[in-house]
Design an enzyme around this catalytic site. Structure first.
Site, PDB file in Angstrom:
ATOM      1  N   TYR A 107      31.383  44.693  42.771  1.00 34.58           N
ATOM      2  CA  TYR A 107      30.474  44.072  41.970  1.00 34.58           C
ATOM      3  C   TYR A 107      30.212  44.687  40.746  1.00 34.58           C
ATOM      4  O   TYR A 107      30.088  45.883  40.573  1.00 34.58           O
ATOM      5  CB  TYR A 107      29.182  43.771  42.785  1.00 34.58           C
ATOM      6  CG  TYR A 107      29.095  42.932  43.926  1.00 34.58           C
ATOM      7  CD1 TYR A 107      28.799  41.494  43.857  1.00 34.58           C
ATOM      8  CD2 TYR A 107      29.322  43.344  45.079  1.00 34.58           C
ATOM      9  CE1 TYR A 107      28.874  40.668  44.920  1.00 34.58           C
ATOM     10  CE2 TYR A 107      29.311  42.536  46.144  1.00 34.58           C
ATOM     11  CZ  TYR A 107      29.182  41.294  46.194  1.00 34.58           C
ATOM     12  OH  TYR A 107      29.130  40.348  47.130  1.00 34.58           O
ATOM     13  N   TYR A 147      34.612  44.575  51.084  1.00 36.68           N
ATOM     14  CA  TYR A 147      34.008  45.934  50.930  1.00 36.68           C
ATOM     15  C   TYR A 147      33.441  46.226  51.987  1.00 36.68           C
ATOM     16  O   TYR A 147      32.798  45.554  52.983  1.00 36.68           O
ATOM     17  CB  TYR A 147      33.271  45.771  49.623  1.00 36.68           C
ATOM     18  CG  TYR A 147      32.154  44.878  49.461  1.00 36.68           C
ATOM     19  CD1 TYR A 147      30.969  45.313  50.262  1.00 36.68           C
ATOM     20  CD2 TYR A 147      32.083  43.464  49.215  1.00 36.68           C
ATOM     21  CE1 TYR A 147      29.738  44.455  50.189  1.00 36.68           C
ATOM     22  CE2 TYR A 147      31.102  42.886  49.219  1.00 36.68           C
ATOM     23  CZ  TYR A 147      29.960  43.225  49.828  1.00 36.68           C
ATOM     24  OH  TYR A 147      28.743  42.347  49.662  1.00 36.68           O
ATOM     25  N   ARG A 155      32.393  44.249  55.140  1.00 33.88           N
ATOM     26  CA  ARG A 155      32.073  42.776  54.677  1.00 33.88           C
ATOM     27  C   ARG A 155      33.310  41.836  54.510  1.00 33.88           C
ATOM     28  O   ARG A 155      34.301  42.447  53.739  1.00 33.88           O
ATOM     29  CB  ARG A 155      31.059  42.737  53.630  1.00 33.88           C
ATOM     30  CG  ARG A 155      29.663  43.177  54.053  1.00 33.88           C
ATOM     31  CD  ARG A 155      28.804  42.250  53.577  1.00 33.88           C
ATOM     32  NE  ARG A 155      28.909  41.002  54.345  1.00 33.88           N
ATOM     33  CZ  ARG A 155      28.469  40.060  54.059  1.00 33.88           C
ATOM     34  NH1 ARG A 155      27.965  39.716  53.017  1.00 33.88           N
ATOM     35  NH2 ARG A 155      28.720  38.796  54.782  1.00 33.88           N
ATOM     36  N   HIS A 158      33.575  36.877  50.503  1.00 32.47           N
ATOM     37  CA  HIS A 158      32.536  35.998  50.412  1.00 32.47           C
ATOM     38  C   HIS A 158      32.097  35.663  49.132  1.00 32.47           C
ATOM     39  O   HIS A 158      32.265  36.435  48.264  1.00 32.47           O
ATOM     40  CB  HIS A 158      31.381  36.508  51.471  1.00 32.47           C
ATOM     41  CG  HIS A 158      30.766  37.669  51.092  1.00 32.47           C
ATOM     42  ND1 HIS A 158      31.211  38.858  51.351  1.00 32.47           N
ATOM     43  CD2 HIS A 158      29.445  37.913  50.037  1.00 32.47           C
ATOM     44  CE1 HIS A 158      30.580  39.826  50.915  1.00 32.47           C
ATOM     45  NE2 HIS A 158      29.540  39.282  49.918  1.00 32.47           N
ATOM     46  N   HIS A 160      28.312  34.576  47.112  1.00 28.72           N
ATOM     47  CA  HIS A 160      27.060  34.543  47.253  1.00 28.72           C
ATOM     48  C   HIS A 160      26.457  33.041  46.587  1.00 28.72           C
ATOM     49  O   HIS A 160      27.027  32.786  45.282  1.00 28.72           O
ATOM     50  CB  HIS A 160      26.086  35.479  46.827  1.00 28.72           C
ATOM     51  CG  HIS A 160      26.477  36.823  47.484  1.00 28.72           C
ATOM     52  ND1 HIS A 160      25.511  37.029  48.474  1.00 28.72           N
ATOM     53  CD2 HIS A 160      27.493  37.616  47.364  1.00 28.72           C
ATOM     54  CE1 HIS A 160      26.101  38.245  49.003  1.00 28.72           C
ATOM     55  NE2 HIS A 160      27.147  38.754  48.312  1.00 28.72           N
TER      56      HIS A 160
HETATM   57 FE   FE2 Z   1      28.313  40.386  49.091  1.00 25.19          FE
END
Ligand code: FE2
Length: 224
Positions: A107, A147, A155, A158, A160
């Site tokens: 991110y 990640y 995870r 995905h 958000h």
């Molecule tokens: Fe996330």
């Protein structure tokens, strides 16, 4: 089959009950079955720690950033969908925010300390959309990377989402990619009852005119 006068009478009584039920609910009779299923409330998911701290470009093409000159790394996809509310009605004007990791599972956020995973200067990472008169929205992005959320928890890819619409409760959730093997061991997706997980798992089994894999993600907000 019992198709005599009794049957006719039963049908009349049933019809009258439906009409009364319709009047009691504001004049609209909503059929059970597929329509009701399509309007089941979208399961909620945690917001997570990476909602952007600084919002820059926010249009519906996450694969390019003004002035950066290139295209984001990764597999380009198109996501379309509709936002529905009370009574299965579309929610024009609903504000749809979305954010995600880049191709490498990183991110663009100061709290993401996975410095071995590179940032991508061509990846926008966030968008803010407004649903049209039919409650529809569309954006183009890349498949985010998986990640590690901890040493023992990876995870799955995905995206958000955070939605706000007048007269409805805000919705925060996450969209997943159907068939990804990491979905089965994800601790957040595990919070969703098994029979509702399909509402968050999108299959990219169509192609756009530009030959981009495309998927549909409809969301339903609770009135209130
Ligand atoms: Fe996330």
């Amino acid at each position: 089959m019992n198709a005599g006068p009794d049957s006719d009478r039963s049908t009349r009584i049933l019809s009258r009950r439906l009409v009364l039920a319709g009047l009691a609910s504001g004049g609209t009779i909503v059929a059970a079955g597929p329509v009701g299923a399509a309007c089941a409330l979208t399961p909620r998911q945690p917001e997570g720690p990476f909602y952007p701290v600084a919002i820059g470009e926010a249009d519906g093409d996450l694969t390019r950033v003004s002035g950066a000159g290139g295209r984001a790394d990764g597999t380009v996809i198109e996501v379309t969908g509709r936002v529905l509310g009370a009574g299965c009605r579309p929610l024009p004007g609903c504000v749809i925010e979305l954010w995600q990791a880049n191709r490498h599972g990183r991110y663009d956020h100061p709290g993401d300390r996975q410095h071995t995973r590179p940032l991508d200067p061509n990846f926008q990472g966030y968008a803010r959309l407004v649903a049209d008169k039919d409650g529809a929205y569309r954006f183009v992005t890349i498949v985010p990377g998986a990640y590690p959320a901890s040493r023992y928890w990876m995870r799955p890819p995905h995206i958000h989402f955070r939605l706000r619409a007048a007269g409805h409760r805000p919705l925060t959730t996450q969209m997943y990619f159907a068939g990804n093997p990491l979905n089965d061991s994800d601790r957040l997706l595990a919070q969703v009852p098994p029979d509702r997980r399909a509402a968050l798992e999108v299959a990219f089994d169509r192609r756009t005119a530009d030959n981009i894999p495309a998927g549909s993600f409809d969301m339903t907000l609770a009135a209130g």
